[in-house]
Scaffold this motif. Sequence first.
Motif, mmCIF file in Angstrom:
data_model
loop_
_atom_site.group_PDB
_atom_site.id
_atom_site.type_symbol
_atom_site.label_atom_id
_atom_site.label_comp_id
_atom_site.label_asym_id
_atom_site.label_seq_id
_atom_site.Cartn_x
_atom_site.Cartn_y
_atom_site.Cartn_z
ATOM 1 N N UNK A 190 38.628 49.428 48.963
ATOM 2 C CA UNK A 190 38.828 48.241 49.801
ATOM 3 C C UNK A 190 37.759 47.174 49.600
ATOM 4 N N UNK A 191 36.614 47.544 49.018
ATOM 5 C CA UNK A 191 35.515 46.594 48.820
ATOM 6 C C UNK A 191 35.067 46.637 47.370
ATOM 7 N N UNK A 192 34.860 45.454 46.802
ATOM 8 C CA UNK A 192 34.259 45.344 45.476
ATOM 9 C C UNK A 192 33.037 44.438 45.590
ATOM 10 N N UNK A 193 31.914 44.890 45.040
ATOM 11 C CA UNK A 193 30.677 44.108 45.039
ATOM 12 C C UNK A 193 30.486 43.525 43.645
ATOM 13 N N UNK A 194 30.470 42.211 43.588
ATOM 14 C CA UNK A 194 30.298 41.505 42.317
ATOM 15 C C UNK A 194 28.806 41.301 42.074
ATOM 16 N N UNK A 201 30.694 34.681 37.797
ATOM 17 C CA UNK A 201 31.861 33.803 37.949
ATOM 18 C C UNK A 201 33.029 34.268 37.098
ATOM 19 N N UNK A 202 32.735 34.930 35.981
ATOM 20 C CA UNK A 202 33.802 35.484 35.141
ATOM 21 C C UNK A 202 34.547 36.571 35.908
ATOM 22 N N UNK A 203 33.803 37.446 36.571
ATOM 23 C CA UNK A 203 34.421 38.493 37.379
ATOM 24 C C UNK A 203 35.232 37.883 38.518
ATOM 25 N N UNK A 205 36.679 34.932 38.591
ATOM 26 C CA UNK A 205 37.896 34.353 38.031
ATOM 27 C C UNK A 205 38.928 35.412 37.715
ATOM 28 N N UNK A 206 38.475 36.554 37.215
ATOM 29 C CA UNK A 206 39.378 37.662 36.917
ATOM 30 C C UNK A 206 40.084 38.143 38.184
ATOM 31 N N UNK A 207 39.345 38.076 39.313
ATOM 32 C CA UNK A 207 39.885 38.542 40.596
ATOM 33 C C UNK A 207 40.691 37.472 41.321
ATOM 34 N N UNK A 208 40.772 36.273 40.746
ATOM 35 C CA UNK A 208 41.465 35.179 41.415
ATOM 36 C C UNK A 208 40.659 34.564 42.538
ATOM 37 N N UNK A 209 39.328 34.745 42.486
ATOM 38 C CA UNK A 209 38.431 34.212 43.511
ATOM 39 C C UNK A 209 37.762 32.954 42.968
ATOM 40 N N UNK A 210 37.635 31.938 43.817
ATOM 41 C CA UNK A 210 37.028 30.682 43.392
ATOM 42 C C UNK A 210 35.580 30.890 42.968
ATOM 43 N N UNK A 211 35.217 30.458 41.755
ATOM 44 C CA UNK A 211 33.829 30.620 41.295
ATOM 45 C C UNK A 211 32.852 29.815 42.140
#
Length: 374
Positions: A190-194, A201-203, A205-211
């Motif tokens: 349920x949680x991912x820590x970037x 920001x690459x990660x 973008x891969x997740x569909x999250x605004x950089x």
Amino acid sequence: MLTETDVIVIGGGIAGAGVAAELAGERRVVLLEAEERPGMHTTGRSVSVHSETYGSPCVRLLSRGSRDHFLEGVDGRSFASDRGCLYLATEAQIERLDAFGGQPTVAPSIERIGEAEIRSLNPLFRPGVVVAALYERHAYSLDVDAIHAAYLKRYRRAGGVLECSAGVAKLEYSGGQWMAEAGSRNFRAPVVVNAAGAWGDVVAGMAGVQPIGLQPMRRTVALVDAPTGVDPSRWPLAIDIDEQFYFKPDAGKIILSPADETPMDPCDAWTEDVDVAIAVDRVQQVIDLPVHRVAHSWAGLRTFAPDRTPVAGFDRQAPGFFWLVGQGGYGIQTAPALSRFAAAMVCEQGMPSDLAEFGLQAADLASERFACRE
């Protein structure tokens, strides 16, 4: 193969290793590292010093909150050794030196000294060049490898799973869970820590999250011999007040840098000969240091958020997506406090009390502070 867990941490550098170690006692954690071993990029190339005057005001608070961890170390062995730090000024830089020294988060930790005392700390300073300095007596050299290794050891002892050569190829959110495809396996939590450093920001973008607008910048370091008959081991770290260079002793030799900040895309950074030459020239202008050869040189990426303060917190627009990026050149010296803060936020436990007493606020680190994310 699918592995179910509570938290996926992406990136095995000091940020990822630190938060994973703090979380492992409370949650099931998988730590994903793209390389064959953790810490091959920025963490493994750091020449870190713990200074409570370096960086933004928020960074200074995090550094202050990390000091005891470094001094205490593990198994009776401290991670820190006395070093001291000098901020240097020529006559033309005096005004900027005094402005820096007058800041509320700097003034309590430093004293202003003149040329005679500067030369007593390092007799190689050229007469009449550096005329004043701010001296932070209680700054420390840090054993970066030992700090990083201790976090990984603590993480494994708590049952944490480390997957190396496991670069994330796909990251999707569905049904309240994040699915990460890494290596030949899939992981769901349920949680991912970037904590992907220059690739943060690459990660996202891969997740569909605004950089956020992270900017990796190359920093060059060179190692040269000390002059014959000179023992530099007790010299303090010396930093130009305009941060145009720094130098410090290292195992009988001298580390120096032009303090370059060359914008780069995320990559495995390499030195440029011109930057090494600039470093030597700038340092030689202030100290009498013959350089007959460069024993070794290397480069690393220091990745900054737009305001040069780390980003740590859940993304309001992406459930379960936690940012832990943008540590810039302060990742090692802030790691203990930032790791504890991040783990507390992930576990929804609130701000650690000692960090709150120092004046740290969650909003200082939140991704929403950037206009592009309003």
